[in-house]
Structures are given as structure tokens and as C-alpha cells.
Design an enzyme around this catalytic site. Structure first.
Site, short mmCIF file in Angstrom:
data_model
loop_
_atom_site.label_atom_id
_atom_site.label_comp_id
_atom_site.label_asym_id
_atom_site.label_seq_id
_atom_site.Cartn_x
_atom_site.Cartn_y
_atom_site.Cartn_z
N LYS A 48 5.34 -0.60 -7.79
CA LYS A 48 5.56 -0.56 -6.33
C LYS A 48 6.65 -1.55 -5.94
O LYS A 48 6.87 -2.53 -6.65
CB LYS A 48 4.26 -0.97 -5.61
CG LYS A 48 3.13 0.03 -5.65
CD LYS A 48 1.90 -0.52 -4.92
CE LYS A 48 0.72 0.43 -4.99
NZ LYS A 48 0.95 1.72 -4.31
N ARG A 98 -7.06 8.58 -8.47
CA ARG A 98 -7.67 9.87 -8.87
C ARG A 98 -8.04 9.88 -10.35
O ARG A 98 -8.96 10.57 -10.75
CB ARG A 98 -6.71 11.01 -8.49
CG ARG A 98 -5.39 10.96 -9.19
CD ARG A 98 -4.31 11.77 -8.47
NE ARG A 98 -3.80 11.06 -7.29
CZ ARG A 98 -2.89 11.55 -6.45
NH1 ARG A 98 -2.40 12.77 -6.64
NH2 ARG A 98 -2.48 10.84 -5.43
#
Ligand code: BES
Ligand code: MN
Ligand code: ZN
Length: 513
Positions: free
Chosen positions: A289, A363
Site C-alpha cells: 500500500k 477474502r
């Protein structure tokens, strides 16, 4: 390390003007403009200063505003605080909860030792008294919370003790308020525990210290059991998703299993699994990020912690339900041992996933936990996760995204949102979105196209729940208050604890959606 403030909430039977307290709080609506009977009688005693301040327009009684009046010994309370409630016709249980929260926030800021709430009086012709007791207690805990366990300078740290009472002269009403208050205390304390743990930084909470907190919680809570799977145990269960995400960190991943069997073996009620994402820090991994605001990713464990706190509340409320709390936990870091873009991971379900972005890690840990819930034959599975930035783009920081495969379950969660004031918005995640998650070289890939990222993420999860009734809460926009408000300190919100507890409470009563 400093101990977190000790807050006690109770119901006191007393006349409002006779209660000896540091601050007595009453609610005032902006419309109708007239003071109600309770407030008028009280105001008369202190020389009608409330009426004056409202007439002058200095206090408009808008929601989330307060005004402190000094009573000059004319009533037993040192201060009388007016708490704005906005328009009466728009007022709900949430208005009362927020008012209690504002009052408690202000009390903590003023370093007050005893706070008395008569806020419910303004709603007596509108709301159920038991429910009002619950909302006041929930709000009182919420507003008084500060995260200051690492503030060592005592003048910067908050007060260490606060007594809050809900004042009611009538015996019957006091008994009803007390019943609601008892439940509100459980929920309020559970939510503040969630906020404290979520606020703790990544160098303090990692998968194993989080597991230790879960074990501690189970030891301290009657009826709650905790089992922790380490890497070896997860390997045996082929939990490739959790292991892959955790592979880049020196703090190895854990799978935390909390169990509460409040219904015993022969329950006619459904078995529920609550699944919460607990990434103790999300750097993005190899798909790293940008630096700006990366520190906020210590809160990427909020879903998992909300599940822990909800199980504590369910056990303390002795709900007649069987509930699993499943918390996959890992730290997502880049290193020589990290999983990489291009990797193909075999998950516990047997389905293979091509990794196209290591930052779509939530996920990958959730799919193994959902599969665990399926193997335990859970009837209802609800997952809660700070899953996608796309959900924040879609809904902002006011509502969580709600997804799922069962209309009745969705309705029940919408009702629980209304009950708890933790709001949700139903979003789509059907076949169109699922198609985007197909890979050419594996069964699935872990990211979709540029658009609809919250929906494609949900559609990915939906493929791991088999025939269970399933709902997914994307709380990416809800995990934190970036700034303090007039009702709350900044930092973790503990979102989900009230919502899920309200859902479980209604479910345990067999209430129709
Ligand atoms: N934990 C983040 C999502 C998030 C974003 C939570 C902002 C709270 C605030 C999640 O793991 C993530 O990085 N998601 C990616 C998914 C993308 C790579 C498909 C995102 O939203 O950018
Ligand atoms: Mn991520
Ligand atoms: Zn994440």
C-alpha cells in the site's frame, strides 16, 4: 500500562431535583420548542435559566449539542446539562443512545465522578421503557470510552472512574429501565472491549497475542470456550488461504475458535457462525500500500475482534443459542517468505485461487473460515470484515455494506441495525459479480475488474458457504472515527458488536423478521 477507565452504570430511584450528583442531564427537543413538564418543573427550581438560554437562541437543542448550566445550589445536582435531541418527530431509540453518549463524553471531558441521566424522560410517550434503559446504558459506555492505555503523562490521561446513573422517580418505570440497563451494560462493556483491543497497535496485537486475548476472554466468561489452531493444525486442515496470507510475517497466523453452546444439543433454533477478519496489520504485502494512512491498517482486525466481543456479550446475556465465533488472524507483510502475485493457493474447500493482488488478503483468510463453518454444519453464517476500500467509496462512513444469499436473514440484520443504531445498506453480489472472479488458470482469482469492488469481493466469499444462509458485512468505512465527535473519542468504533448482539437477541426469541 494504564488501566482503562472504570465505568459503572446503574438505575437510581429518585426525584430529579433531589439527586446529589456532579451533573444531571435532561433531553430537550428543538421542535416542539416548549419545555416538557419534567424540564419545566426542574427549570423553575433553578430560576428558569434553561428557558432563557433557549429563548435567546444560545442553545438550539440540535442533535449532538449540549449546554451546561450551573445550579447555584437550588437543586441537589451541581450542574444541569441540556442535551439537544433535534426534532421530536424524527427521534428514535438511537437519538436517546446518542444523547447518553454525548452526556458521558462531556462528563469524561469535565473529569466528573458522578453523572446522572434523566434523558429518557423526554421520550416517555414515544419509546418502550425497557429499550430506553438498554439504549441509555449502551450510550453511556460508548461516550465515556477513551483509549489512553499508553498515555503515561497523567495530566493527558482521562479520569479513571465514572459512576453513571439513570434516574427515575417511578418504581415501575425504574424496574423496567433496570431490566434494559442490565442488557445495555453487557453490550456497552463488550463494545468498549472491542474498541480497546482494536485500537492496540500492530506491535502489541499480532495473531498470537490476539489468540491469547481470546483465551483470556473465554477464561473470564462463563460458558465460552476457546480453541486456537496454530500453523501446524491449519496445515492439517488445508487452510491454504490463511497460511498464504500469514507467510510473510514472523508472527505466524492463527485460527481462533470461540464456542458458546447456550442452547445445548436439542435446539430448534439455528446454529450461527460469526466469522470475523482479523488482519492484525495490513501493509498490502508484496502489492504494498502507499505510505499515507497506512497506520490505520492496524484496525484491519476490527471484524474479528467484533466477533470476539459479541460472543462475550451473547454468553453474558445467556442467549439460548449455539454460536461459533471464527476468527482467522494473520499479519499481511512483504518479505522473502510472503505469498506473491501469481501464486495459486489451494483453500480448505479444495477450490484453487490465483492471487492477482496480495492486498486482497481478507477474502483469502475468510474463505477458509467460511469453509470451517460449513463443515461444522452451521445454518447461518455471518461474516464481518474491513474488506474493501470500494465499500467506503460506495457508502461513505455512515453505513456498512450488507450482502447475502437469503432474504429473511437480510431482513433480520436490517431490523437489528435499526435496534442497535449500527446501520447497514443492502448491496448486490449475484452472478454478474461472481463471473468476474473466475480465473483462467485456477477456479477463482482474488480480484475482479476496476468497478464494484465491494460486490465482487462479496461474490468471492459467497462461493464458500455452500447451502448455508449467509450474510456478509463490509465494515471498511465503519471501523474508525478519524476525529473525535461530540459523542465519542476518536479511534476504533467497535462497530458490529451492537448490531450482531441485537441480531442474536432477536433470533434467540424466535422473533419473526
Ligand atoms: N483492509 C483493506 C480494506 C480497507 C480499506 C479497510 C480502507 C479499511 C479502509 C483490504 O484488505 C484491501 O486492501 N482491499 C483492497 C482490495 C483490492 C486490492 C481488490 C482495496 O480495497 O483496495
Ligand atoms: Mn488488504
Ligand atoms: Zn485488509
Amino acid at each position: 500500562m494504564k488501566k482503562i477507565m472504570d465505568v459503572k452504570v446503574s438505575v437510581q430511584r429518585a426525584e430529579l431535583h433531589k439527586i446529589k450528583t456532579d451533573m444531571l442531564c435532561v433531553g430537550v427537543f428543538s421542535d416542539p420548542k416548549k419545555l416538557d413538564d419534567t424540564n419545566r418543573l426542574l427549570d423553575k427550581k433553578i430560576g428558569a435559566s434553561a428557558e432563557k438560554i433557549i429563548k435567546l437562541g444560545d442553545f438550539k437543542a440540535e442533535e449532538h449539542t449540549t449546554e451546561v448550566l450551573y445550579t447555584a445550589g437550588k437543586i441537589a445536582a451541581q450542574r444541569l446539562m441540556l442535551v439537544g435531541l433535534g426534532e421530536k418527530k424524527k427521534a428514535t431509540l438511537d437519538t436517546l443512545r446518542d444523547a447518553a453518549s454525548c452526556a458521558a463524553y462531556k462528563a469524561a471531558a469535565l473529569n466528573i465522578k458522578r453523572l446522572s441521566l434523566a434523558l429518557h424522560k423526554a421520550f416517555e410517550d414515544k419509546l418502550d421503557t425497557v429499550e430506553m434503559g438498554r439504549a441509555c446504558a449502551e450510550g453511556a459506555y460508548f461516550g465515556s470510552f477513551r483509549y489512553d492505555e499508553y498515555v503515561t503523562k497523567t495530566e493527558d490521561a482521562g479520569p479513571d472512574k465514572l459512576m453513571i446513573d439513570i434516574v427515575e422517580p417511578d418504581q415501575k418505570d425504574a424496574a423496567k429501565l433496570n431490566k434494559g440497563c442490565a442488557a445495555g451494560i453487557v453490550v456497552g462493556r463488550a463494545q468498549n472491549l472491542a474498541r480497546m483491543l482494536s485500537n492496540r497497535p500492530g506491535n502489541v496485537i499480532n495473531p498470537s497475542t490476539l489468540a491469547a486475548e481470546a483465551m483470556k476472554l473465554a477464561r473470564q466468561t462463563k460458558g465460552l470456550k476457546c480453541t486456537v489452531l496454530n500453523e501446524k493444525a491449519m496445515q492439517k486442515k488445508n487452510m491454504g488461504g490463511i497460511l498464504a496470507v500469514g507467510s510473510g510475517s514472523k508472527s505466524a497466523p492463527r485460527f481462533i475458535i470461540l464456542q458458546y453452546n447456550g442452547a445445548g444439543k436439542s435446539s430448534r433454533l439455528p446454529t450461527v457462525a460469526l466469522v470475523g477478519k482479523a488482519i492484525t496489520f495490513d501493509s498490502g504485502g508484496i502489492s504494498i500500500k502507499p505510505a499515507a494512512n497506512m497506520e490505520a491498517m492496524k484496525l484491519d482486525k476490527s471484524g474479528g475482534i467484533a466477533v470476539m466481543a459479541t460472543l462475550k456479550a451473547a454468553a453474558e446475556l445467556k442467549l439460548p443459542l449455539n454460536i461459533y465465533g471464527l476468527i482467522p488472524s494473520a499479519e499481511n507483510l512483504p518479505s522473502a517468505t510472503s505469498y506473491r502475485p501469481g501464486d495459486i493457493i489451494t483453500t480448505a474447500s479444495g477450490k484453487t485461487v490465483e492471487i492477482q493482488n496480495t492486498d486482497a488478503e481478507g477474502r483469502m483468510i475468510l474463505c477458509d473460515a467460511l469453509n470451517y463453518a460449513v463443515r461444522q454444519k452451521c445454518d447461518i453464517i455471518i461474516d464481518i470484515a474491513t474488506l474493501t476500500g470500494a465499500c467506503v467509496v460506495a457508502l461513505g462512513q455512515y453505513m456498512a455494506g450488507l450482502f447475502g444469499n437469503d432474504d429473511e436473514l437480510i431482513k433480520k440484520l436490517q431490523n437489528a441495525a435499526q435496534d442497535s443504531g449500527e446501520r447497514v445498506w443492502y448491496m448486490p453480489s449475484g452472478d454478474d459479480y461472481a463471473k468476474e472472479m473466475k480465473s483462467k488458470i485456477a477456479d477463482l482469482k482474488n480480484i475482479g475488474s476496476k468497478w464494484g469492488g465491494a460486490c465482487t469481493a462479496a461474490a468471492f466469499l459467497g462461493q464458500f458457504v455452500d447451502k448455508a444462509k449467509w450474510a456478509h458485512l463490509d465494515i471498511a468505512g465503519m471501523d474508525v472515527f478519524e476525529h473525535s465527535t461530540s459523542c465519542s473519542a476518536e479511534g476504533s468504533t467497535g462497530f458490529g458488536v451492537r448490531l450482531l448482539t441485537a441480531f442474536l437477541t432477536a433470533l434467540s426469541k424466535g422473533r419473526k423478521a
